[in-house]
Design a protein around this motif. Sequence first.
Motif, PDB file in Angstrom:
ATOM      1  N   VAL A   1      76.094  89.687 -30.585  1.00  0.00           N
ATOM      2  CA  VAL A   1      75.838  91.141 -29.822  1.00  0.00           C
ATOM      3  C   VAL A   1      75.687  90.922 -28.377  1.00  0.00           C
ATOM      4  CG1 VAL A   1      73.987  92.657 -29.754  1.00  0.00           C
ATOM      5  CG2 VAL A   1      74.562  91.651 -31.885  1.00  0.00           C
ATOM      6  N   THR A   2      75.182  89.797 -27.813  1.00  0.00           N
ATOM      7  CA  THR A   2      75.082  90.039 -26.056  1.00  0.00           C
ATOM      8  C   THR A   2      76.693  89.985 -25.613  1.00  0.00           C
ATOM      9  OG1 THR A   2      73.050  88.909 -26.234  1.00  0.00           O
ATOM     10  CG2 THR A   2      74.416  88.640 -24.546  1.00  0.00           C
TER      11      THR A   2
ATOM     12  N   ALA B   1      78.522  93.069 -23.540  1.00  0.00           N
ATOM     13  CA  ALA B   1      78.953  92.640 -22.356  1.00  0.00           C
ATOM     14  C   ALA B   1      80.488  92.894 -22.058  1.00  0.00           C
ATOM     15  CB  ALA B   1      78.609  91.156 -22.047  1.00  0.00           C
ATOM     16  N   LEU B   2      81.325  92.292 -23.023  1.00  0.00           N
ATOM     17  CA  LEU B   2      82.600  92.503 -22.907  1.00  0.00           C
ATOM     18  C   LEU B   2      82.765  94.111 -22.940  1.00  0.00           C
ATOM     19  CD1 LEU B   2      85.356  91.214 -22.650  1.00  0.00           C
ATOM     20  CD2 LEU B   2      85.350  91.218 -25.311  1.00  0.00           C
TER      21      LEU B   2
ATOM     22  N   PHE C   1      70.178  92.654 -23.260  1.00  0.00           N
ATOM     23  CA  PHE C   1      70.742  91.470 -22.509  1.00  0.00           C
ATOM     24  C   PHE C   1      72.279  91.395 -22.282  1.00  0.00           C
ATOM     25  CE2 PHE C   1      70.841  87.315 -20.649  1.00  0.00           C
ATOM     26  CZ  PHE C   1      69.605  86.837 -19.996  1.00  0.00           C
ATOM     27  N   GLY C   2      73.056  92.114 -23.307  1.00  0.00           N
ATOM     28  CA  GLY C   2      74.267  92.151 -23.105  1.00  0.00           C
ATOM     29  C   GLY C   2      74.649  92.885 -21.824  1.00  0.00           C
ATOM     30  N   PHE C   3      73.649  94.161 -21.498  1.00  0.00           N
ATOM     31  CA  PHE C   3      74.320  94.640 -20.331  1.00  0.00           C
ATOM     32  C   PHE C   3      74.061  93.874 -19.020  1.00  0.00           C
ATOM     33  CE2 PHE C   3      72.366  97.051 -16.789  1.00  0.00           C
ATOM     34  CZ  PHE C   3      73.283  98.001 -16.493  1.00  0.00           C
ATOM     35  N   THR C   4      73.014  93.051 -19.044  1.00  0.00           N
ATOM     36  CA  THR C   4      72.678  92.123 -17.807  1.00  0.00           C
ATOM     37  C   THR C   4      73.834  91.089 -17.818  1.00  0.00           C
ATOM     38  OG1 THR C   4      70.520  92.292 -18.151  1.00  0.00           O
ATOM     39  CG2 THR C   4      71.376  90.478 -16.820  1.00  0.00           C
ATOM     40  N   MET C   5      74.282  90.556 -18.954  1.00  0.00           N
ATOM     41  CA  MET C   5      75.427  89.675 -19.048  1.00  0.00           C
ATOM     42  C   MET C   5      76.782  90.105 -18.788  1.00  0.00           C
ATOM     43  SD  MET C   5      75.838  86.756 -19.841  1.00  0.00           S
ATOM     44  CE  MET C   5      74.285  86.431 -20.589  1.00  0.00           C
ATOM     45  N   SER C   6      77.046  91.507 -18.718  1.00  0.00           N
ATOM     46  CA  SER C   6      78.404  92.137 -18.281  1.00  0.00           C
ATOM     47  C   SER C   6      78.498  92.000 -16.950  1.00  0.00           C
ATOM     48  CB  SER C   6      78.336  93.574 -19.074  1.00  0.00           C
ATOM     49  OG  SER C   6      77.489  94.510 -18.315  1.00  0.00           O
ATOM     50  N   MET C   7      77.394  92.134 -16.185  1.00  0.00           N
ATOM     51  CA  MET C   7      77.564  91.876 -14.792  1.00  0.00           C
ATOM     52  C   MET C   7      78.367  90.670 -14.311  1.00  0.00           C
ATOM     53  SD  MET C   7      73.817  93.310 -13.378  1.00  0.00           S
ATOM     54  CE  MET C   7      73.126  94.821 -14.487  1.00  0.00           C
ATOM     55  N   TYR C   8      78.009  89.708 -15.012  1.00  0.00           N
ATOM     56  CA  TYR C   8      78.719  88.298 -14.700  1.00  0.00           C
ATOM     57  C   TYR C   8      80.187  88.441 -14.614  1.00  0.00           C
ATOM     58  CZ  TYR C   8      74.081  86.256 -14.256  1.00  0.00           C
ATOM     59  OH  TYR C   8      72.790  86.158 -13.915  1.00  0.00           O
ATOM     60  N   LEU C   9      80.736  89.487 -15.574  1.00  0.00           N
ATOM     61  CA  LEU C   9      82.296  89.531 -15.866  1.00  0.00           C
ATOM     62  C   LEU C   9      83.055  90.142 -14.571  1.00  0.00           C
ATOM     63  CD1 LEU C   9      82.217  90.853 -19.499  1.00  0.00           C
ATOM     64  CD2 LEU C   9      82.937  88.710 -18.774  1.00  0.00           C
TER      65      LEU C   9
ATOM     66  N   PHE D   1      73.915  78.523 -20.350  1.00  0.00           N
ATOM     67  CA  PHE D   1      75.217  79.038 -19.992  1.00  0.00           C
ATOM     68  C   PHE D   1      75.171  79.667 -18.578  1.00  0.00           C
ATOM     69  CE2 PHE D   1      77.527  83.072 -19.443  1.00  0.00           C
ATOM     70  CZ  PHE D   1      78.968  82.498 -19.683  1.00  0.00           C
ATOM     71  N   LEU D   2      74.008  80.154 -18.100  1.00  0.00           N
ATOM     72  CA  LEU D   2      73.780  80.792 -16.806  1.00  0.00           C
ATOM     73  C   LEU D   2      73.696  79.767 -15.776  1.00  0.00           C
ATOM     74  CD1 LEU D   2      71.630  83.995 -17.503  1.00  0.00           C
ATOM     75  CD2 LEU D   2      74.012  83.891 -17.167  1.00  0.00           C
ATOM     76  N   TYR D   3      72.989  78.529 -16.269  1.00  0.00           N
ATOM     77  CA  TYR D   3      72.921  77.560 -15.221  1.00  0.00           C
ATOM     78  C   TYR D   3      74.524  76.804 -14.956  1.00  0.00           C
ATOM     79  CZ  TYR D   3      67.918  77.926 -14.313  1.00  0.00           C
ATOM     80  OH  TYR D   3      66.966  78.428 -13.744  1.00  0.00           O
ATOM     81  N   LEU D   4      74.980  76.478 -16.137  1.00  0.00           N
ATOM     82  CA  LEU D   4      76.364  76.101 -16.082  1.00  0.00           C
ATOM     83  C   LEU D   4      77.199  76.897 -15.204  1.00  0.00           C
ATOM     84  CD1 LEU D   4      76.722  74.356 -19.594  1.00  0.00           C
ATOM     85  CD2 LEU D   4      76.713  73.111 -17.338  1.00  0.00           C
TER      86      LEU D   4
END
Length: 239
Positions: free
Chosen positions: A38-39, A43-44, A100-108, A227-230
């Motif tokens: 889902v996350t 994000a994608l 959290f998917g919204f937050t993760m999309s910023m990393y893309l 994932f975020l730290y790596l």
Amino acid sequence: MSFDPYEFDRDYGQSSRMESIGQYTAKTFLWMVLGLLVTFGIALLGWVTNATLYALAYVPYIHLIVLIATIVLSITMVSRIEKMSVGTARGIFIAFSALFGFTMSMYLYIFEFGSLIFVFLATAAYFAVLAAYGYFTKADLTRLRPILFTGLVFLFVFALVSLFIPGFTALDRIFCLAGIAIFLAFTAYDTQKIKAYYNYYAGYPDMLEKASIFSALQLYLDFINLFLYLLRFLGKSRN
């Protein structure tokens, strides 16, 4: 009934269990995987459609709103897990994953897509190894609790200080390595706790189901943080 999985009678309720520990563990990990799907799916989608950029541009402080909402949801599940229904627990978990998917999309937008795939696969490999260790080890990982709590405090304090003292960014790679080590340890610790919840709530089907969702949330957070730290340590930015 206190929600402490390490104060239980190991022999209690054996005859009332409807599923084996292996089935229960598999179900918990399936919930975690569903949350991750889902996350990363949202994000994608937000990245492909540029919905994330539009939201950031036209909705003031949306990133803060989403952050506060995810914190509220996680605190609600932790504090009221015994009182809420199974359906509510599932709904909160899915809602948390979606937000959290919204937050993760910023990393893309920040990191190269190939780099994101590489780090995701590395995260999955490390996570799988430590989860297997946590499940099969005979060692009592509860002794790690004080160390892990101290590690979380360290990460929080370091991140807070780095906002006000620019010189701290020079230690960023050490900070990332510490974060990686801490959440690898949390992965093993939280995986072992699945067995503790299984034994503690044997004979209480609803609580056993909710404990599975709660464990899935903990493992989900372990994976996401790892994932975020790596990504911060190994990822290649688009700039």
